[in-house]
Design a protein around this motif. Sequence first.
Motif, mmCIF file in Angstrom:
data_model
loop_
_atom_site.group_PDB
_atom_site.id
_atom_site.type_symbol
_atom_site.label_atom_id
_atom_site.label_comp_id
_atom_site.label_asym_id
_atom_site.label_seq_id
_atom_site.Cartn_x
_atom_site.Cartn_y
_atom_site.Cartn_z
ATOM 1 N N GLY A 123 36.896 35.381 35.385
ATOM 2 C CA GLY A 123 37.799 36.526 35.573
ATOM 3 C C GLY A 123 37.593 37.188 36.923
ATOM 4 O O GLY A 123 38.543 37.623 37.582
ATOM 5 N N ILE A 124 36.339 37.252 37.356
ATOM 6 C CA ILE A 124 36.025 37.855 38.661
ATOM 7 C C ILE A 124 36.651 37.010 39.770
ATOM 8 O O ILE A 124 37.299 37.529 40.680
ATOM 9 N N ALA A 125 36.480 35.698 39.647
ATOM 10 C CA ALA A 125 37.032 34.807 40.669
ATOM 11 C C ALA A 125 38.554 34.890 40.677
ATOM 12 O O ALA A 125 39.190 34.963 41.733
ATOM 13 N N ALA A 126 39.145 34.951 39.467
ATOM 14 C CA ALA A 126 40.603 35.022 39.390
ATOM 15 C C ALA A 126 41.122 36.335 39.962
ATOM 16 O O ALA A 126 42.255 36.415 40.438
ATOM 17 N N SER A 127 40.289 37.384 39.923
ATOM 18 C CA SER A 127 40.695 38.662 40.511
ATOM 19 C C SER A 127 40.547 38.642 42.029
ATOM 20 O O SER A 127 40.909 39.603 42.711
ATOM 21 N N GLY A 128 39.967 37.566 42.549
ATOM 22 C CA GLY A 128 39.842 37.423 44.001
ATOM 23 C C GLY A 128 38.594 38.076 44.570
ATOM 24 O O GLY A 128 38.473 38.240 45.778
ATOM 25 N N TYR A 129 37.645 38.462 43.711
ATOM 26 C CA TYR A 129 36.420 39.085 44.227
ATOM 27 C C TYR A 129 35.392 37.997 44.534
ATOM 28 O O TYR A 129 35.167 37.117 43.711
ATOM 29 N N GLU A 130 34.745 38.127 45.670
ATOM 30 C CA GLU A 130 33.647 37.200 45.991
ATOM 31 C C GLU A 130 32.330 37.944 46.070
ATOM 32 O O GLU A 130 31.378 37.655 45.369
ATOM 33 N N ASN A 131 32.311 38.934 46.959
ATOM 34 C CA ASN A 131 31.064 39.676 47.150
ATOM 35 C C ASN A 131 31.152 41.033 46.476
ATOM 36 O O ASN A 131 32.216 41.662 46.463
ATOM 37 N N ALA A 132 30.014 41.495 45.961
ATOM 38 C CA ALA A 132 29.974 42.824 45.345
ATOM 39 C C ALA A 132 30.061 43.879 46.452
ATOM 40 O O ALA A 132 29.549 43.679 47.550
ATOM 41 N N ASP B 205 41.931 43.988 31.571
ATOM 42 C CA ASP B 205 42.662 42.766 31.194
ATOM 43 C C ASP B 205 42.404 41.653 32.208
ATOM 44 O O ASP B 205 42.204 40.504 31.838
ATOM 45 N N GLY B 206 42.419 42.021 33.487
ATOM 46 C CA GLY B 206 42.207 41.013 34.538
ATOM 47 C C GLY B 206 40.804 40.429 34.475
ATOM 48 O O GLY B 206 40.629 39.211 34.440
ATOM 49 N N LEU B 207 39.811 41.307 34.433
ATOM 50 C CA LEU B 207 38.427 40.821 34.491
ATOM 51 C C LEU B 207 38.024 40.089 33.214
ATOM 52 O O LEU B 207 37.209 39.171 33.250
ATOM 53 N N SER B 208 38.605 40.506 32.086
ATOM 54 C CA SER B 208 38.167 39.897 30.812
ATOM 55 C C SER B 208 39.150 38.835 30.330
ATOM 56 O O SER B 208 39.110 38.426 29.173
ATOM 57 N N TYR B 209 40.010 38.384 31.239
ATOM 58 C CA TYR B 209 41.090 37.476 30.849
ATOM 59 C C TYR B 209 40.579 36.231 30.126
ATOM 60 O O TYR B 209 41.194 35.744 29.195
ATOM 61 N N PHE B 210 39.439 35.723 30.561
ATOM 62 C CA PHE B 210 38.925 34.474 29.971
ATOM 63 C C PHE B 210 37.920 34.743 28.850
ATOM 64 O O PHE B 210 37.159 33.885 28.456
ATOM 65 N N THR B 211 37.886 35.974 28.366
ATOM 66 C CA THR B 211 36.968 36.332 27.283
ATOM 67 C C THR B 211 37.787 36.834 26.091
ATOM 68 O O THR B 211 39.006 36.967 26.179
ATOM 69 N N SER B 212 37.081 37.181 25.031
ATOM 70 C CA SER B 212 37.798 37.684 23.853
ATOM 71 C C SER B 212 37.753 39.216 23.791
ATOM 72 O O SER B 212 38.104 39.811 22.779
ATOM 73 N N VAL B 213 37.311 39.842 24.869
ATOM 74 C CA VAL B 213 37.165 41.310 24.859
ATOM 75 C C VAL B 213 38.548 41.972 24.759
ATOM 76 O O VAL B 213 39.473 41.607 25.473
#
Length: 451
Positions: free
Chosen positions: A15-24, A93-101
């Motif tokens: 989900g993080i990668a899909a949101s386009g985030y690489e570095n914190a 929704d974006g970050l947890s897209y690949f989870t069941s949260v």
Amino acid sequence: MKFTDFNFHENLLEGIAASGYENATPVQEQVIPLILKGKDIIASAQTGTGKTAAFLLPLIEKLLTQPSSDHHIDVLIIVPTRELAVQISDHIDGLSYFTSVSSIAVYGGGDGSSFVQEKQALSKGADIVVATPGKLISHINMGYVKLKELRFLVLDEADRMLDMGFHDDIMRIISNLPAQRQTLLFSATMPPKIRTLAQNILKDPSEINIAISKPPEKIDQQAYVIYETQKMPLVRHILKSVNYKSILIFCSKKQNVKNLTRDLKKAGFPAEQIHSDLEQAEREEVLRGFASRRIPILVATDILSRGIDIDQIELVINYDVPHDGEDYVHRIGRTARAATSGTAVTFVSDKEHNKMAAIEQLLGNPVPKMKVPDQLGEVPEYEPRRRGHGGGSGNRPGGFNRKGGGRPSGSKPQGNPSRQGTSHPENQQKGPRPVVQLRKPNGPSGNESPA
Ligand code: AMP
């Protein structure tokens, strides 16, 4: 620091990668490990720093790796406005897209059917509830909200909530929560009332100061010293001189928003408005239109000044000088979001010199005063009355002693140094230049991907 360094669950990393985030971001680097460790937190972090993901990511991680029984609420995020509730819910929704949260936003202003939907979700339980205080209380009063096993409480934009008079509502909500929980408090400013609230609801918190009450350096700030009657002609001049795709204009009063929108429309500009007189559905429709760039010009009250996350707004115009420095920072922070740069223009009428000076005091820099186009006629000089420490409301209670992440104090001023003005009128920009030079979003400094 890369997100892979946090050892997050693989579905969350997706989900993080899909949101386009690489570095914190700096706030994420500091906050995420503490939340993962179970610490309570008080953090001053302005919007635009990535603070939302800083608390969402470790909370989603905990939901994935330490699941609990169904049918109750695990995480409650309390926020000041409906717009912020919707935005955070979308972020989840974006970050947890690949989870069941699962998550639900609970906010006022909806119609009867949204109340029923909320009621169903709240009585069944949801992993994460994002709520405005008043609406949540209405549900709690009906007796079906499953808060007894809540594990995590987040107060976002806590200063704003107290300013809006939500203190008692927040305390009432908290009285329904288990004492054993992890609590995270985020606030742009740290006035004494926030400290008192923190003492009452946090246990041995770690303190993080990222908020600097200064706008990101990427924002090119400009001010025009004019008469009130010249504001409308100047807006038109600016709108004609730039190739705009996304422009946000702030007015301090609802009535000014209405008048300006009407005048802009009359002059043929594709402008819409947003303020508290609109129905919730209308507000959401306008926001969606603006976010998708179907509406290129949005005129707004401060309803939109905090927390609203619309990428790549190229230009923010303060039609009125904001009430204080914090509002100024929040308003102009709507441009130059995480990975983009932007321009912020403030109109300073003859009655607003002191307000502007107080803001400049807070910023620690004068905002460059630009040459007003000749066709607008005579303009006043910038003459803020000297009062005490520069006069005005730019108080910064408690101060912000940055522990890291923020720009070091005394670092270079915003904007192009060659255009730095001072409060002295003789330092106003005189040379001919286009009124507003827009920088491209995703400029050369932006090495992060936008969400
Ligand atoms: P916030 O301060 O939470 O309002 O976030 C500001 C913007 O930064 C939002 O558009 C986020 O999606 C984006 N953002 C948050 N974290 C990151 C990151 N690590 N890399 C790139 N963008 C981010």
